[in-house]
Design a protein around this motif. Structure first.
Motif, PDB file in Angstrom:
ATOM      1  N   UNK A 117       0.861  -1.185   0.000  1.00  0.00           N
ATOM      2  CA  UNK A 117       0.000   0.000   0.000  1.00  0.00           C
ATOM      3  C   UNK A 117       0.895   1.232   0.000  1.00  0.00           C
ATOM      4  N   UNK A 118       0.655   2.133  -0.913  1.00  0.00           N
ATOM      5  CA  UNK A 118       1.481   3.324  -0.998  1.00  0.00           C
ATOM      6  C   UNK A 118       1.147   4.279   0.147  1.00  0.00           C
ATOM      7  N   UNK A 119       2.172   4.909   0.652  1.00  0.00           N
ATOM      8  CA  UNK A 119       1.962   5.945   1.658  1.00  0.00           C
ATOM      9  C   UNK A 119       1.848   7.265   0.924  1.00  0.00           C
ATOM     10  N   UNK A 120       0.642   7.812   0.901  1.00  0.00           N
ATOM     11  CA  UNK A 120       0.393   9.031   0.149  1.00  0.00           C
ATOM     12  C   UNK A 120       0.667  10.237   1.037  1.00  0.00           C
ATOM     13  N   UNK A 121       1.517  11.123   0.574  1.00  0.00           N
ATOM     14  CA  UNK A 121       1.843  12.320   1.331  1.00  0.00           C
ATOM     15  C   UNK A 121       0.743  13.360   1.143  1.00  0.00           C
ATOM     16  N   UNK A 122       0.127  13.795   2.248  1.00  0.00           N
ATOM     17  CA  UNK A 122      -0.978  14.749   2.177  1.00  0.00           C
ATOM     18  C   UNK A 122      -0.695  15.942   3.096  1.00  0.00           C
ATOM     19  N   UNK A 123      -1.466  17.026   2.888  1.00  0.00           N
ATOM     20  CA  UNK A 123      -1.369  18.215   3.745  1.00  0.00           C
ATOM     21  C   UNK A 123      -2.681  18.362   4.509  1.00  0.00           C
ATOM     22  N   UNK A 124      -2.594  18.776   5.769  1.00  0.00           N
ATOM     23  CA  UNK A 124      -3.794  18.979   6.584  1.00  0.00           C
ATOM     24  C   UNK A 124      -3.727  20.353   7.246  1.00  0.00           C
ATOM     25  N   UNK A 125      -4.927  20.881   7.625  1.00  0.00           N
ATOM     26  CA  UNK A 125      -4.974  22.168   8.313  1.00  0.00           C
ATOM     27  C   UNK A 125      -4.927  21.944   9.824  1.00  0.00           C
ATOM     28  N   UNK A 126      -5.127  23.014  10.610  1.00  0.00           N
ATOM     29  CA  UNK A 126      -5.032  22.920  12.067  1.00  0.00           C
ATOM     30  C   UNK A 126      -6.117  22.039  12.674  1.00  0.00           C
ATOM     31  N   UNK A 127      -7.209  21.828  11.911  1.00  0.00           N
ATOM     32  CA  UNK A 127      -8.296  20.969  12.384  1.00  0.00           C
ATOM     33  C   UNK A 127      -8.165  19.552  11.856  1.00  0.00           C
ATOM     34  N   UNK A 128      -6.992  19.228  11.294  1.00  0.00           N
ATOM     35  CA  UNK A 128      -6.707  17.906  10.745  1.00  0.00           C
ATOM     36  C   UNK A 128      -7.574  17.570   9.534  1.00  0.00           C
ATOM     37  N   UNK A 129      -8.045  18.611   8.830  1.00  0.00           N
ATOM     38  CA  UNK A 129      -8.794  18.410   7.594  1.00  0.00           C
ATOM     39  C   UNK A 129      -7.810  18.439   6.417  1.00  0.00           C
ATOM     40  N   UNK A 130      -7.980  17.506   5.493  1.00  0.00           N
ATOM     41  CA  UNK A 130      -7.075  17.439   4.348  1.00  0.00           C
ATOM     42  C   UNK A 130      -7.197  18.673   3.460  1.00  0.00           C
ATOM     43  N   UNK A 131      -6.045  19.134   2.977  1.00  0.00           N
ATOM     44  CA  UNK A 131      -6.022  20.224   2.005  1.00  0.00           C
ATOM     45  C   UNK A 131      -5.625  19.661   0.640  1.00  0.00           C
ATOM     46  N   UNK A 132      -5.937  20.417  -0.395  1.00  0.00           N
ATOM     47  CA  UNK A 132      -5.606  20.005  -1.759  1.00  0.00           C
ATOM     48  C   UNK A 132      -4.255  20.608  -2.123  1.00  0.00           C
ATOM     49  N   UNK A 133      -3.309  19.762  -2.482  1.00  0.00           N
ATOM     50  CA  UNK A 133      -1.985  20.238  -2.906  1.00  0.00           C
ATOM     51  C   UNK A 133      -2.030  20.570  -4.389  1.00  0.00           C
ATOM     52  N   UNK A 134      -1.474  21.722  -4.733  1.00  0.00           N
ATOM     53  CA  UNK A 134      -1.501  22.221  -6.107  1.00  0.00           C
ATOM     54  C   UNK A 134      -0.163  21.967  -6.803  1.00  0.00           C
ATOM     55  N   UNK A 135      -0.208  21.270  -7.950  1.00  0.00           N
ATOM     56  CA  UNK A 135       0.985  21.006  -8.752  1.00  0.00           C
ATOM     57  C   UNK A 135       0.886  21.839 -10.024  1.00  0.00           C
ATOM     58  N   UNK A 136       1.614  22.947 -10.065  1.00  0.00           N
ATOM     59  CA  UNK A 136       1.578  23.833 -11.225  1.00  0.00           C
ATOM     60  C   UNK A 136       2.392  23.295 -12.385  1.00  0.00           C
ATOM     61  N   UNK A 137       2.316  23.981 -13.523  1.00  0.00           N
ATOM     62  CA  UNK A 137       3.058  23.547 -14.715  1.00  0.00           C
ATOM     63  C   UNK A 137       4.548  23.439 -14.427  1.00  0.00           C
ATOM     64  N   UNK A 138       5.117  24.452 -13.756  1.00  0.00           N
ATOM     65  CA  UNK A 138       6.553  24.468 -13.493  1.00  0.00           C
ATOM     66  C   UNK A 138       6.959  23.406 -12.475  1.00  0.00           C
ATOM     67  N   UNK A 139       6.006  23.007 -11.621  1.00  0.00           N
ATOM     68  CA  UNK A 139       6.321  22.043 -10.563  1.00  0.00           C
ATOM     69  C   UNK A 139       6.160  20.594 -11.017  1.00  0.00           C
ATOM     70  N   UNK A 140       5.548  20.380 -12.181  1.00  0.00           N
ATOM     71  CA  UNK A 140       5.213  19.013 -12.594  1.00  0.00           C
ATOM     72  C   UNK A 140       6.450  18.126 -12.774  1.00  0.00           C
ATOM     73  N   UNK A 141       7.542  18.692 -13.282  1.00  0.00           N
ATOM     74  CA  UNK A 141       8.764  17.904 -13.469  1.00  0.00           C
ATOM     75  C   UNK A 141       9.339  17.472 -12.123  1.00  0.00           C
ATOM     76  N   UNK A 142       9.368  18.393 -11.170  1.00  0.00           N
ATOM     77  CA  UNK A 142       9.879  18.061  -9.846  1.00  0.00           C
ATOM     78  C   UNK A 142       8.976  17.109  -9.093  1.00  0.00           C
ATOM     79  N   UNK A 143       7.687  17.151  -9.389  1.00  0.00           N
ATOM     80  CA  UNK A 143       6.725  16.291  -8.701  1.00  0.00           C
ATOM     81  C   UNK A 143       7.020  14.819  -8.949  1.00  0.00           C
TER      82      UNK A 143
END
Length: 256
Positions: free
Chosen positions: A79-105
């Motif tokens: 099972x893959x461990x998916x890296x996610x972002x959460x806020x102070x209330x432990x609610x998941x946030x949506x991570x944004x991968x822009x055009x310039x970031x896609x290669x590094x992603x």
């Protein structure tokens, strides 16, 4: 030194040169040499890509002498461990991968520090039972969605769950990050057919083993409002299916 030995053995077994492996990992050839000599160790993100590439588990790659002891009994993929972002209330946030970031992603999707460096946001009316990621489109292959459109995708854990005809963002070793309409032929030949809604782009196939992540398109954000006078229309599913059949016929003729 088991890791170094395993990398060297698996690369040779796959009939890959150090340069070819380096290209797939987005690294310099000298780094592969350092890994195989035990002078350096790959980051977790690079190890995850290697596991996908050589179809081995992380534990097997790190601690099991594959050349001396042989492969471990085949099991379901870890099972893959998916890296996610959460806020102070432990609610998941949506991570944004822009055009310039896609290669590094491609190299950083499993690196928590890299993922934290990307923008995050939240949207209402999305199911809380899924994990989402946002990807910015860079081309016109999926008209009427124009370059700069942000596609919101929900995470798909298993390739077998890809539904033919639906649109997905795929993170791949061979093509990078792409957004396409996907047709699932994994059970038939181990491949996926990727089709553009813009008929000027030809469909192509990709091996299932090259796919690192899958995100099913659920929504999009665009500052470009549809023009009712614009007669540019995406191909219908019937037209796409016909295109795929024609492509498969061409491939069979070439093989013959």
């Amino acid at each position: 030194m088991v890791l170094a030995k395993n990398i060297r053995f698996l690369r040779a077994h796959a009939q890959m040169t150090q340069t070819e492996l380096a290209e797939k990992l987005g690294l310099q050839r000298t780094m592969i040499s350092a890994y195989e000599d035990g002078r350096s160790e790959p980051k977790l993100s690079t190890l995850n890509v290697m596991c996908q590439l050589f179809q081995v588990g992380l534990d097997e790659l790190l601690y099991h002498d594959i050349e001396a002891l042989g492969r471990k009994a085949l099991q379901k993929k870890e099972i893959k461990i998916l890296t996610i972002a959460v806020d102070k209330d432990d609610e998941e946030k949506i991570t944004m991968v822009g055009q310039k970031a896609s290669a590094g992603y491609l190299n950083g999707f499993a690196d928590p520090e890299y993922m934290e460096s990307l923008p995050q946001f939240q949207l209402p009316n999305l199911s809380r039972h899924a994990t989402y990621r946002a990807f910015e489109l860079s081309g016109d292959s999926m008209l009427p969605l124009v370059p700069g459109t942000i596609v919101i995708g929900s995470y798909v854990e298993q390739l077998k769950d890809i539904k033919s005809g639906k649109t997905y963002v795929l993170v791949t070793l061979s093509e990078g990050v792409v957004y396409k309409r996907v047709f699932n032929y994994l059970e038939e030949n181990g491949k996926l057919f990727l089709v553009s809604d813009n008929e000027h782009y030809k469909p192509y196939e990709i091996k299932g083993e090259d796919v690192l992540e899958v995100w099913e398109a659920k929504a999009f954000i665009s500052t470009d409002f549809p023009n009712p006078k614009d007669k540019t229309k995406p191909a219908t599913l019937e037209e796409i299916s016909s295109m795929i059949l024609e492509l498969k016929d061409e491939i069979r003729k070439l093989k013959a």
